[in-house]
Enzyme design. Structure first.
Site, PDB file in Angstrom:
ATOM      1  N   ARG A 273       0.862  -1.180   0.000  1.00 48.74           N
ATOM      2  CA  ARG A 273       0.000   0.000   0.000  1.00 48.74           C
ATOM      3  C   ARG A 273       0.899   1.232   0.000  1.00 48.74           C
ATOM      4  O   ARG A 273       1.964   1.228   0.656  1.00 48.74           O
ATOM      5  CB  ARG A 273      -0.913   0.023   1.236  1.00 48.74           C
ATOM      6  CG  ARG A 273      -2.083  -0.953   1.193  1.00 48.74           C
ATOM      7  CD  ARG A 273      -3.136  -0.531   0.163  1.00 48.74           C
ATOM      8  NE  ARG A 273      -4.289  -1.425   0.145  1.00 48.74           N
ATOM      9  CZ  ARG A 273      -4.436  -2.475  -0.686  1.00 48.74           C
ATOM     10  NH1 ARG A 273      -3.504  -2.771  -1.566  1.00 48.74           N
ATOM     11  NH2 ARG A 273      -5.528  -3.216  -0.628  1.00 48.74           N
ATOM     12  N   GLU A 302      -3.060   7.856  -3.630  1.00 50.41           N
ATOM     13  CA  GLU A 302      -3.651   7.298  -4.848  1.00 50.41           C
ATOM     14  C   GLU A 302      -4.991   7.959  -5.171  1.00 50.41           C
ATOM     15  O   GLU A 302      -5.774   8.136  -4.245  1.00 50.41           O
ATOM     16  CB  GLU A 302      -3.860   5.797  -4.630  1.00 50.41           C
ATOM     17  CG  GLU A 302      -3.269   4.965  -5.735  1.00 50.41           C
ATOM     18  CD  GLU A 302      -3.122   3.521  -5.318  1.00 50.41           C
ATOM     19  OE1 GLU A 302      -4.030   2.751  -5.645  1.00 50.41           O
ATOM     20  OE2 GLU A 302      -2.103   3.202  -4.681  1.00 50.41           O
ATOM     21  N   HIS A 320      -1.455   0.589  -9.788  1.00 46.38           N
ATOM     22  CA  HIS A 320      -2.074  -0.406  -8.905  1.00 46.38           C
ATOM     23  C   HIS A 320      -2.662  -1.591  -9.699  1.00 46.38           C
ATOM     24  O   HIS A 320      -3.866  -1.875  -9.612  1.00 46.38           O
ATOM     25  CB  HIS A 320      -3.171   0.258  -8.047  1.00 46.38           C
ATOM     26  CG  HIS A 320      -3.457  -0.487  -6.762  1.00 46.38           C
ATOM     27  ND1 HIS A 320      -3.835   0.117  -5.606  1.00 46.38           N
ATOM     28  CD2 HIS A 320      -3.429  -1.817  -6.467  1.00 46.38           C
ATOM     29  CE1 HIS A 320      -4.030  -0.783  -4.647  1.00 46.38           C
ATOM     30  NE2 HIS A 320      -3.780  -1.976  -5.155  1.00 46.38           N
TER      31      HIS A 320
HETATM   32  N1  LIG Z   1      -0.779  -3.821  -5.141  1.00 44.42           N
HETATM   33  C1  LIG Z   1      -1.772  -4.682  -5.187  1.00 44.42           C
HETATM   34  O1  LIG Z   1      -2.537  -4.749  -6.139  1.00 44.42           O
HETATM   35  C2  LIG Z   1      -1.972  -5.621  -4.069  1.00 44.42           C
HETATM   36  C3  LIG Z   1      -1.608  -5.264  -2.798  1.00 44.42           C
HETATM   37  N2  LIG Z   1      -1.790  -6.137  -1.765  1.00 44.42           N
HETATM   38  C4  LIG Z   1      -1.357  -5.738  -0.430  1.00 44.42           C
HETATM   39  O2  LIG Z   1      -0.480  -6.746   0.069  1.00 44.42           O
HETATM   40  C5  LIG Z   1      -0.800  -6.977   1.441  1.00 44.42           C
HETATM   41  C6  LIG Z   1      -0.321  -8.342   1.856  1.00 44.42           C
HETATM   42  O3  LIG Z   1      -1.113  -9.367   1.297  1.00 44.42           O
HETATM   43  P1  LIG Z   1      -0.895 -10.904   1.721  1.00 44.42           P
HETATM   44  O4  LIG Z   1       0.516 -11.305   1.498  1.00 44.42           O
HETATM   45  O5  LIG Z   1      -1.957 -11.700   1.088  1.00 44.42           O
HETATM   46  O6  LIG Z   1      -1.155 -10.796   3.292  1.00 44.42           O
HETATM   47  P2  LIG Z   1      -0.540 -11.646   4.469  1.00 44.42           P
HETATM   48  O7  LIG Z   1      -1.373 -11.334   5.659  1.00 44.42           O
HETATM   49  O8  LIG Z   1      -0.363 -13.064   4.052  1.00 44.42           O
HETATM   50  O9  LIG Z   1       0.932 -11.016   4.663  1.00 44.42           O
HETATM   51  C7  LIG Z   1       1.205  -9.831   5.336  1.00 44.42           C
HETATM   52  C8  LIG Z   1       2.445 -10.047   6.182  1.00 44.42           C
HETATM   53  O10 LIG Z   1       2.852  -8.801   6.730  1.00 44.42           O
HETATM   54  C9  LIG Z   1       3.369  -9.077   8.015  1.00 44.42           C
HETATM   55  N3  LIG Z   1       3.422  -7.851   8.807  1.00 44.42           N
HETATM   56  C10 LIG Z   1       2.412  -7.194   9.424  1.00 44.42           C
HETATM   57  N4  LIG Z   1       2.877  -6.122  10.083  1.00 44.42           N
HETATM   58  C11 LIG Z   1       4.217  -6.085   9.855  1.00 44.42           C
HETATM   59  C12 LIG Z   1       5.265  -5.221  10.259  1.00 44.42           C
HETATM   60  N5  LIG Z   1       5.036  -4.180  11.052  1.00 44.42           N
HETATM   61  N6  LIG Z   1       6.505  -5.489   9.829  1.00 44.42           N
HETATM   62  C13 LIG Z   1       6.760  -6.567   9.046  1.00 44.42           C
HETATM   63  N7  LIG Z   1       5.820  -7.433   8.643  1.00 44.42           N
HETATM   64  C14 LIG Z   1       4.568  -7.194   9.043  1.00 44.42           C
HETATM   65  C15 LIG Z   1       2.399 -10.117   8.583  1.00 44.42           C
HETATM   66  O11 LIG Z   1       2.955 -10.797   9.695  1.00 44.42           O
HETATM   67  C16 LIG Z   1       2.189 -11.003   7.371  1.00 44.42           C
HETATM   68  O12 LIG Z   1       3.110 -12.088   7.318  1.00 44.42           O
HETATM   69  C17 LIG Z   1      -2.312  -6.751   1.505  1.00 44.42           C
HETATM   70  O13 LIG Z   1      -2.737  -6.440   2.808  1.00 44.42           O
HETATM   71  C18 LIG Z   1      -2.524  -5.614   0.539  1.00 44.42           C
HETATM   72  O14 LIG Z   1      -2.464  -4.390   1.211  1.00 44.42           O
HETATM   73  C19 LIG Z   1      -2.333  -7.361  -1.969  1.00 44.42           C
HETATM   74  C20 LIG Z   1      -2.713  -7.758  -3.213  1.00 44.42           C
HETATM   75  C21 LIG Z   1      -2.575  -6.919  -4.379  1.00 44.42           C
HETATM   76  O1  LIG Z   2      -6.211  -7.081  -3.118  1.00 37.35           O
HETATM   77  C1  LIG Z   2      -5.669  -6.007  -2.827  1.00 37.35           C
HETATM   78  O2  LIG Z   2      -5.405  -5.700  -1.659  1.00 37.35           O
HETATM   79  C2  LIG Z   2      -5.349  -5.059  -3.887  1.00 37.35           C
HETATM   80  O3  LIG Z   2      -4.652  -4.106  -3.678  1.00 37.35           O
HETATM   81  C3  LIG Z   2      -5.880  -5.263  -5.244  1.00 37.35           C
HETATM   82  O4  LIG Z   2      -5.672  -6.484  -5.699  1.00 37.35           O
END
Ligand SMILES: NC(=O)C1=CN([C@@H]2O[C@H](COP(=O)(O)OP(=O)(O)OC[C@H]3O[C@@H](n4cnc5c(N)ncnc54)[C@H](O)[C@@H]3O)[C@@H](O)[C@H]2O)C=CC1
Ligand SMILES: O=C(O)C(=O)CO
Length: 386
Positions: A273, A302, A320
């Site tokens: 993000r 954004e 994004h």
């Molecule tokens: N750019 C895009 O289109 C997309 C962005 N995202 C973003 O990616 C994020 C992660 O997605 P997932 O991997 O599925 O989630 P996830 O929950 O599997 O991974 C997030 C990780 O961050 C760690 N974490 C939390 N706070 C932390 C900190 N202070 N320092 C270090 N690590 C920390 C957690 O322990 C966890 O392992 C989503 O929450 C979303 O915001 C996700 C999909 C697409």
């Molecule tokens: O899934 C999310 O969190 C996104 O940012 C878009 O895929």
């Protein structure tokens, strides 16, 4: 009185009224809803981001559930409107849900769904693409060609960074961070250093096994290290990719002081993000360190970029699109619809939000469960035993 918003209606006589604030890819999500007696209304307003007033108008007086987007501000006002309309379910079409005030949803008894798992590889692949684009200066070189500036091979032309044997740093080694780490380690034979609040045993085992394979084949083995602090990653890694959730603990995680700790020729990737990076500090750092490069999918304000970013050659920027593969976007739509449908039907919550494959099999009926509800515990929702 809010102005009515334009909609497209599916299955007008359906018993349950479900609203989607946007049209979403594919048709499976639509079919699943209408087969289960839902009247589906899809907002067709031209504007990209709906206001809170538009969304309230869309919810109307009777609404059983809403499928919404990460660009919308789901807080007290919307959950109160949804609950007054009899709604008990909302799902983001996204895994990240920093746009949702979960406490407000809890207060109004609304289940909040998200779409984990289906976007893991697609998002990690975009992070890998940005890494390559930044390391090999692909966007700069493309612009140079199109400008007609190429007049022959030169030893110094667009020299970039070799990934093999370098160290990749991952901040947030959850689903996406781990998938990215595996791609970079296996694909480019990079060593790994990661920082997360939790240990990623599976990832560590993968790198150990791959290192052993390389060694058995006479190659230099890859290594891994779990860093005790984020700063350790920043100081040691050549490439750093950010994959944590956005919350109070990760807001401006990368700031002026931390940028200064990174190597002068490091590459920073952000597909998490925007507010995880202090973007004003980043612009300054990029200006002062032309060999430092960045690949960004997300931005602090954004859809806007902070002043100066667009002019910088050492930044690769995309809008994004990290989860934008057809399979993933259709799957996200399916999971979001099934979260809402499942709650309306009184189904339990799926036992493991990291294993959502059964919901994505187009040749079978999905399980009778909500794939992923983030406030299931707070609302004491039953969990599937399947
Ligand atoms: N750019 C895009 O289109 C997309 C962005 N995202 C973003 O990616 C994020 C992660 O997605 P997932 O991997 O599925 O989630 P996830 O929950 O599997 O991974 C997030 C990780 O961050 C760690 N974490 C939390 N706070 C932390 C900190 N202070 N320092 C270090 N690590 C920390 C957690 O322990 C966890 O392992 C989503 O929450 C979303 O915001 C996700 C999909 C697409
Ligand atoms: O899934 C999310 O969190 C996104 O940012 C878009 O895929």
């Amino acid at each position: 009185m809010a102005k009515p918003v334009s909609i497209q209606v599916w299955n007008p006589n359906g018993k349950y009224r479900v609203v989607s604030t946007k049209s979403m890819p594919g048709t499976r999500w639509i079919n699943l809803l209408i087969q289960q007696d839902c009247r589906l209304e899809i907002c067709t307003e031209k504007k990209t981001i709906l206001s809170v007033e538009d969304t309230i108008a869309l919810i109307g007086d009777k609404c059983d559930g809403v499928i919404g987007q990460l660009t919308e501000d789901w807080g007290e006002e919307l959950f109160s409107a949804l609950s007054k309309a009899g709604g008990k379910a909302f799902s983001n079409m996204a895994v990240g849900y920093n746009n949702v005030d979960v406490n407000a949803a809890n207060k109004h008894g609304v289940a909040v769904g998200n779409t984990p798992g289906v976007l893991t590889e697609t998002t990690a692949e975009l992070a890998a693409s940005l890494t390559l684009a930044a390391a090999r200066r692909i966007v700069e070189a493309d612009e140079f060609m199109r400008a007609g500036l190429y007049d022959g091979w030169l030893p110094h032309l667009f020299v970039g960074n070799l990934l093999k044997g370098q160290t990749v740093g991952v901040i947030g080694a959850g689903r996406i961070g781990s998938a990215y780490a595996r791609m970079m380690v296996e694909g480019f034979k990079m060593n790994l250093i990661y920082f997360d609040l939790y240990q990623s045993t599976r990832l560590e085992k993968f790198v150990t096994a791959y290192g052993a394979f390389l060694k058995a084949n006479g190659e230099t083995p890859v290594t891994w290290k779990r860093a005790a602090s984020m700063d350790e990653v920043l100081q040691e890694a050549d490439i750093i990719s950010l994959h944590p959730i956005l919350d109070k603990t990760t807001y401006h995680l990368v700031n002026k002081e931390r940028l200064a700790k990174m190597k002068k020729e490091a590459i920073l990737i952000n597909c998490s993000r925007g507010p995880v990076i202090d973007e004003v500090a980043l612009v300054e750092h990029l200006k002062e360190n032309p060999m430092f490069r960045v690949g960004l999918d997300v931005f602090e304000d954004e859809p806007y970029m902070k002043p100066g970013l667009a002019e910088l050659k050492n930044a690769v920027v995309v809008p994004h699109i990290a989860s934008a593969s057809k399979w993933t976007r259709e799957g996200m739509a399916t999971l979001a619809a099934l979260n809402v449908l499942g709650k309306i039907k009184g189904y339990p919550v799926w036992f493991d939000a990291n294993r959502v494959e059964p919901f994505l099999n187009e040749n079978a009926q999905p399980p009778a469960a909500c794939p992923s509800i983030v406030n299931a515990k707070a609302l004491s929702l039953p969990v599937s035993k399947l």
